[in-house]
Write an enzyme that holds these catalytic residues in place. Structure first.
Site, PDB file in Angstrom:
ATOM      1  N   ALA A   5       0.811  -1.216   0.000  1.00 27.80           N
ATOM      2  CA  ALA A   5       0.000   0.000   0.000  1.00 27.80           C
ATOM      3  C   ALA A   5       0.844   1.266   0.000  1.00 27.80           C
ATOM      4  O   ALA A   5       1.918   1.311   0.606  1.00 27.80           O
ATOM      5  CB  ALA A   5      -0.921   0.002   1.212  1.00 27.80           C
ATOM      6  N   ALA A   8       1.935   2.640   3.472  1.00 27.23           N
ATOM      7  CA  ALA A   8       2.869   1.867   4.294  1.00 27.23           C
ATOM      8  C   ALA A   8       4.200   2.564   4.587  1.00 27.23           C
ATOM      9  O   ALA A   8       4.669   2.496   5.725  1.00 27.23           O
ATOM     10  CB  ALA A   8       3.108   0.500   3.678  1.00 27.23           C
ATOM     11  N   ARG A  30      -1.082  -9.070  -3.696  1.00 24.62           N
ATOM     12  CA  ARG A  30      -1.824  -9.885  -4.665  1.00 24.62           C
ATOM     13  C   ARG A  30      -0.959 -10.217  -5.867  1.00 24.62           C
ATOM     14  O   ARG A  30      -1.087 -11.278  -6.462  1.00 24.62           O
ATOM     15  CB  ARG A  30      -3.092  -9.161  -5.119  1.00 24.62           C
ATOM     16  CG  ARG A  30      -4.144  -9.069  -4.042  1.00 24.62           C
ATOM     17  CD  ARG A  30      -5.300  -8.226  -4.486  1.00 24.62           C
ATOM     18  NE  ARG A  30      -4.818  -6.838  -4.583  1.00 24.62           N
ATOM     19  CZ  ARG A  30      -5.563  -5.825  -4.957  1.00 24.62           C
ATOM     20  NH1 ARG A  30      -6.808  -6.007  -5.311  1.00 24.62           N
ATOM     21  NH2 ARG A  30      -5.053  -4.605  -4.998  1.00 24.62           N
ATOM     22  N   TYR A  51      -0.854 -13.464   1.489  1.00 19.10           N
ATOM     23  CA  TYR A  51      -1.169 -12.917   2.805  1.00 19.10           C
ATOM     24  C   TYR A  51      -1.188 -14.041   3.834  1.00 19.10           C
ATOM     25  O   TYR A  51      -0.704 -13.877   4.948  1.00 19.10           O
ATOM     26  CB  TYR A  51      -2.527 -12.222   2.803  1.00 19.10           C
ATOM     27  CG  TYR A  51      -2.686 -11.104   1.798  1.00 19.10           C
ATOM     28  CD1 TYR A  51      -1.613 -10.323   1.385  1.00 19.10           C
ATOM     29  CD2 TYR A  51      -3.933 -10.809   1.267  1.00 19.10           C
ATOM     30  CE1 TYR A  51      -1.769  -9.292   0.477  1.00 19.10           C
ATOM     31  CE2 TYR A  51      -4.103  -9.775   0.364  1.00 19.10           C
ATOM     32  CZ  TYR A  51      -3.028  -9.026  -0.033  1.00 19.10           C
ATOM     33  OH  TYR A  51      -3.203  -8.003  -0.924  1.00 19.10           O
ATOM     34  N   LEU A  67      -4.744  -3.108   3.708  1.00 19.60           N
ATOM     35  CA  LEU A  67      -5.505  -3.576   2.547  1.00 19.60           C
ATOM     36  C   LEU A  67      -6.760  -2.735   2.324  1.00 19.60           C
ATOM     37  O   LEU A  67      -7.134  -1.925   3.174  1.00 19.60           O
ATOM     38  CB  LEU A  67      -5.904  -5.044   2.776  1.00 19.60           C
ATOM     39  CG  LEU A  67      -4.754  -6.035   2.935  1.00 19.60           C
ATOM     40  CD1 LEU A  67      -5.281  -7.392   3.366  1.00 19.60           C
ATOM     41  CD2 LEU A  67      -3.974  -6.142   1.643  1.00 19.60           C
ATOM     42  N   HIS A  72     -10.181  -5.910   5.642  1.00 19.74           N
ATOM     43  CA  HIS A  72      -9.589  -5.731   6.969  1.00 19.74           C
ATOM     44  C   HIS A  72     -10.026  -6.806   7.960  1.00 19.74           C
ATOM     45  O   HIS A  72      -9.177  -7.450   8.587  1.00 19.74           O
ATOM     46  CB  HIS A  72      -9.914  -4.346   7.534  1.00 19.74           C
ATOM     47  CG  HIS A  72      -9.161  -3.243   6.862  1.00 19.74           C
ATOM     48  ND1 HIS A  72      -9.292  -1.934   7.243  1.00 19.74           N
ATOM     49  CD2 HIS A  72      -8.257  -3.244   5.844  1.00 19.74           C
ATOM     50  CE1 HIS A  72      -8.522  -1.175   6.493  1.00 19.74           C
ATOM     51  NE2 HIS A  72      -7.884  -1.945   5.625  1.00 19.74           N
ATOM     52  N   LYS A  90      -7.553   2.156   9.394  1.00 17.13           N
ATOM     53  CA  LYS A  90      -8.966   2.342   9.668  1.00 17.13           C
ATOM     54  C   LYS A  90      -9.775   2.287   8.387  1.00 17.13           C
ATOM     55  O   LYS A  90      -9.227   2.603   7.332  1.00 17.13           O
ATOM     56  CB  LYS A  90      -9.196   3.650  10.415  1.00 17.13           C
ATOM     57  CG  LYS A  90      -8.813   4.881   9.614  1.00 17.13           C
ATOM     58  CD  LYS A  90      -9.051   6.118  10.452  1.00 17.13           C
ATOM     59  CE  LYS A  90      -8.927   7.354   9.647  1.00 17.13           C
ATOM     60  NZ  LYS A  90      -7.647   7.762   9.256  1.00 17.13           N
TER      61      LYS A  90
END
Length: 110
Positions: A5, A8, A30, A51, A67, A72, A90
């Site tokens: 992401a 991150a 992925r 994952y 993700l 989540h 979140k």
């Protein structure tokens, strides 16, 4: 770390480097090629195939979940069930029922 992401580096990687004894040691995405490029760019030593492989790896103490929101709860639950600590972006669930179910999960005292 689950996923490569954009958040991150600022949310996990840079802060982890400022804390003694903390290291971001593995990533999965992925698309393995994306995970490999992300790991090379950010100095993450290991790329795992999935994952699930991150969650199951006994050398990993904590899981970061950046993700898409709809994933989540699934991966937070999997990480808790594997005895890992979890840091999740979140919202950590999509609804109150998922949040209550996760809060009720046993953690074996950690």
């Amino acid at each position: 770390m689950l996923g490569a992401a954009r958040i991150a580096p600022s949310a996990l990687i840079a802060p982890a480097r400022r804390v003694d004894g903390v290291a971001v040691t593995a990533v999965a995405a992925r698309d393995r090629a994306r995970a490999t490029a992300f790991a090379a760019k950010h100095g993450i030593p290991r790329v795992l195939d999935s994952y699930a492989a991150i969650v199951a790896d006994p050398e990993i103490d904590a899981i970061y979940v950046p993700l898409p929101n709809g994933l989540h709860a699934t991966w937070v639950e999997a990480a808790i069930d594997a005895g890992r600590h979890v840091l999740c972006e979140k919202p950590f669930t999509s609804n109150a029922a998922q949040a209550a179910a996760i809060a009720a999960r046993p953690t074996d005292g950690w």
